[in-house]
Design an enzyme around this catalytic site. Sequence first.
Site, PDB file in Angstrom:
ATOM      1  N   THR A   1       0.838  -1.198   0.000  1.00 50.39           N
ATOM      2  CA  THR A   1       0.000   0.000   0.000  1.00 50.39           C
ATOM      3  C   THR A   1       0.868   1.241   0.000  1.00 50.39           C
ATOM      4  OG1 THR A   1      -0.028   0.158   2.421  1.00 50.39           O
ATOM      5  CG2 THR A   1      -1.758  -1.166   1.398  1.00 50.39           C
TER       6      THR A   1
ATOM      7  N   ARG B   1      -7.169   5.697   6.447  1.00 48.31           N
ATOM      8  CA  ARG B   1      -7.265   5.075   7.774  1.00 48.31           C
ATOM      9  C   ARG B   1      -7.713   3.621   7.670  1.00 48.31           C
ATOM     10  NH1 ARG B   1      -9.488   8.778  12.679  1.00 48.31           N
ATOM     11  NH2 ARG B   1      -7.866  10.383  12.663  1.00 48.31           N
ATOM     12  N   VAL B   2      -8.462   3.297   6.622  1.00 53.63           N
ATOM     13  CA  VAL B   2      -8.897   1.912   6.419  1.00 53.63           C
ATOM     14  C   VAL B   2      -8.326   1.435   5.095  1.00 53.63           C
ATOM     15  CG1 VAL B   2     -10.853   0.347   6.131  1.00 53.63           C
ATOM     16  CG2 VAL B   2     -11.006   2.248   7.756  1.00 53.63           C
TER      17      VAL B   2
ATOM     18  N   THR C   1      -6.243  -2.039   5.212  1.00 50.83           N
ATOM     19  CA  THR C   1      -6.016  -3.485   5.341  1.00 50.83           C
ATOM     20  C   THR C   1      -6.985  -4.148   6.316  1.00 50.83           C
ATOM     21  OG1 THR C   1      -4.399  -3.075   7.093  1.00 50.83           O
ATOM     22  CG2 THR C   1      -3.558  -3.222   4.836  1.00 50.83           C
TER      23      THR C   1
ATOM     24  N   TYR D   1      27.943  -8.821  31.857  1.00 56.16           N
ATOM     25  CA  TYR D   1      27.285  -9.267  33.084  1.00 56.16           C
ATOM     26  C   TYR D   1      26.731  -8.039  33.782  1.00 56.16           C
ATOM     27  CZ  TYR D   1      31.963  -8.133  34.951  1.00 56.16           C
ATOM     28  OH  TYR D   1      33.149  -7.532  35.255  1.00 56.16           O
TER      29      TYR D   1
ATOM     30  N   LYS E   1      32.255   7.651  42.027  1.00 55.78           N
ATOM     31  CA  LYS E   1      32.743   6.296  42.281  1.00 55.78           C
ATOM     32  C   LYS E   1      31.608   5.524  42.953  1.00 55.78           C
ATOM     33  CE  LYS E   1      36.457   3.552  42.158  1.00 55.78           C
ATOM     34  NZ  LYS E   1      37.607   3.896  43.013  1.00 55.78           N
ATOM     35  N   HIS E   2      31.225   4.410  42.378  1.00 53.92           N
ATOM     36  CA  HIS E   2      30.145   3.587  42.923  1.00 53.92           C
ATOM     37  C   HIS E   2      28.876   4.409  43.146  1.00 53.92           C
ATOM     38  CE1 HIS E   2      32.769   0.181  43.153  1.00 53.92           C
ATOM     39  NE2 HIS E   2      33.613   0.825  43.930  1.00 53.92           N
TER      40      HIS E   2
ATOM     41  N   ASN F   1      22.304   8.315  54.200  1.00 58.73           N
ATOM     42  CA  ASN F   1      22.295   9.680  54.716  1.00 58.73           C
ATOM     43  C   ASN F   1      23.476  10.455  54.136  1.00 58.73           C
ATOM     44  OD1 ASN F   1      20.062   9.669  56.579  1.00 58.73           O
ATOM     45  ND2 ASN F   1      21.270   8.334  57.898  1.00 58.73           N
TER      46      ASN F   1
ATOM     47  N   ARG G   1      23.264   9.648  60.441  1.00 56.44           N
ATOM     48  CA  ARG G   1      23.700  10.924  59.884  1.00 56.44           C
ATOM     49  C   ARG G   1      24.977  11.427  60.561  1.00 56.44           C
ATOM     50  NH1 ARG G   1      21.335  13.614  56.280  1.00 56.44           N
ATOM     51  NH2 ARG G   1      19.564  12.190  56.478  1.00 56.44           N
TER      52      ARG G   1
ATOM     53  N   PHE H   1      16.719  16.396  57.547  1.00 52.23           N
ATOM     54  CA  PHE H   1      16.935  17.128  58.792  1.00 52.23           C
ATOM     55  C   PHE H   1      17.843  16.363  59.749  1.00 52.23           C
ATOM     56  CE2 PHE H   1      12.676  15.067  59.751  1.00 52.23           C
ATOM     57  CZ  PHE H   1      13.118  14.180  60.713  1.00 52.23           C
TER      58      PHE H   1
ATOM     59  N   ASP I   1      23.583  15.922  67.560  1.00 49.00           N
ATOM     60  CA  ASP I   1      24.914  15.314  67.483  1.00 49.00           C
ATOM     61  C   ASP I   1      25.512  15.376  66.078  1.00 49.00           C
ATOM     62  OD1 ASP I   1      23.121  13.497  66.436  1.00 49.00           O
ATOM     63  OD2 ASP I   1      23.793  11.788  67.655  1.00 49.00           O
TER      64      ASP I   1
ATOM     65  N   HIS J   1      17.972   6.894  47.928  1.00 46.39           N
ATOM     66  CA  HIS J   1      18.241   5.534  48.415  1.00 46.39           C
ATOM     67  C   HIS J   1      18.725   4.627  47.281  1.00 46.39           C
ATOM     68  CE1 HIS J   1      16.960   6.167  52.467  1.00 46.39           C
ATOM     69  NE2 HIS J   1      15.836   6.714  52.063  1.00 46.39           N
TER      70      HIS J   1
END
Length: 526
Positions: A39, A69-70, A72, A219, A277-278, A420, A440, A475, A480, A526
Amino acid sequence: MAPQTPVPVRRALISVSDKTGLLDLGRALVAHGAEILSTGGSARALREAGIPVKDVSEHTGFPEILDGRVKTLVPQVHGGILGRRDLPEHLRQMEEHKIAPIDLVAVNLYPFEATVASGAGAEDCIENIDIGGPALIRAAAKNHDHVAVLTDPAQYADIITALGEGGTTLSQRRALAGAAYARTAAYDAAIAQWFAEQRDDLLPARMTVAGVRRESLRYGENPHQKAAFYTDGTNRPGVATARQIQGKALSYNNINDTDAAFEAVAEFTDPAVVIVKHANPCGIAVAATQAEAWDKALKCDPVSAFGGIVALNRPLEAEAAAKIATIFTEVIVAPDATEEARAILAKKKNLRLLLTGGLPDPTAAGIVVRSVAGGFLAQTRDNGRVDRADLKVVTKRAPTDAEMADLIFAFRVAKHVKSNAIVYVKDQATVGIGAGQMSRVDSARIAASKSADAAKAAGEAQPLTQGSVVASDAFFPFADGLEAAIAAGAVAVIQPGGSIRDDEVIAAADKAGIAMVFTGMRHFRH
């Protein structure tokens, strides 16, 4: 029972938007006695090359309607594809209704994904939603015991070989059927995602993640794991769109780390260098030149930089390339590189140089997906960022202008450090990074300890963190962690705030005479 011997192709239906390899396929089909039905543009391209072709409308006796559009979606086509050659009743009905068998279907779909990527309007996107194509593909794939389905020009060569050997085999047709369903699934997923985006619903009730395998990897994270690299068609500049100029093949970990580095460096507009790194930054800096930014970034943690990934937000220049080449580096990724820089790096045969052509937009929306047992998590990309107007000074002393600039820089770095996260910064360069700790306060101490090691390596008498600012991705739950940063020499702090002990933390900052600002935005990673 499916035929085990090769099935000859006596009739083929071709309707492709991508004309790559079309003429070679057409010539091979005709050379082996097949009739070609086609076609539109496919038929025109075949005829112009002198390849005999029969219009589908002539074959079916039904014209193309509704602006094509039509074309097949008629019994003579789908009956010819779906009819089972091993069932006498199917053969009887096909003969009764003058439905000729179709043994091969070659279809690639309207370029919906490319149309969306081009920024086209809604009307153009909708017109590029293929209806007949997926129907043909799915029909041929379902009846793969008897019909071969081609959805990618890369498949043509094997089929051309098979034609010369008497026809397609069952194992070939089954493999092609699986690829066909994967293609239509990805196509429908792209359409569904586009509709979701139109209604600003990035996390719809049903989500399908689709990708195209770019390459199989040796791997995964470890040698006993299998892996492959897929692209998702979004064309976000980065490792998935980059050209590899030199070096050996990328590993799974290379790809993951390169992505982390390039996303981080895109946060900055001045000449910037990120060393990863990593998946964690071990040095980030901006400066007037790339070479200076490299020196500042490397100083933060020269030990971890060995064997790392380096990302730049400007075309790589010769002076910076020469400096980077002095240490073992796995990958350098940048929008581009000068000829002089490329020549310098060419001497490092194993070093991979990736050029992306642009930078990812750190503020753009997007989806991040992570698998879990029995499903996956999906979230919008962390495209949040804070500027000076967003910050709230909560201590008696306000930051100086220089400290404020470093605080904003540090918080943008913290966004790309595993939680953290604690990041010390001085003069627009990291001088200590603590990443991925369960506590933290441990992150604050580790960052300070590494900074002391870096200072010793640089021949400096005091830790690099002396007089620095510090960023925390979330936060401080207790004072500490802040006290550890103060002990390391930090003079200003940026953190989200929001702890029930904020007053206690603010009091500790005031007692030490340091400045602290709250962002109201967290950057867990994370």
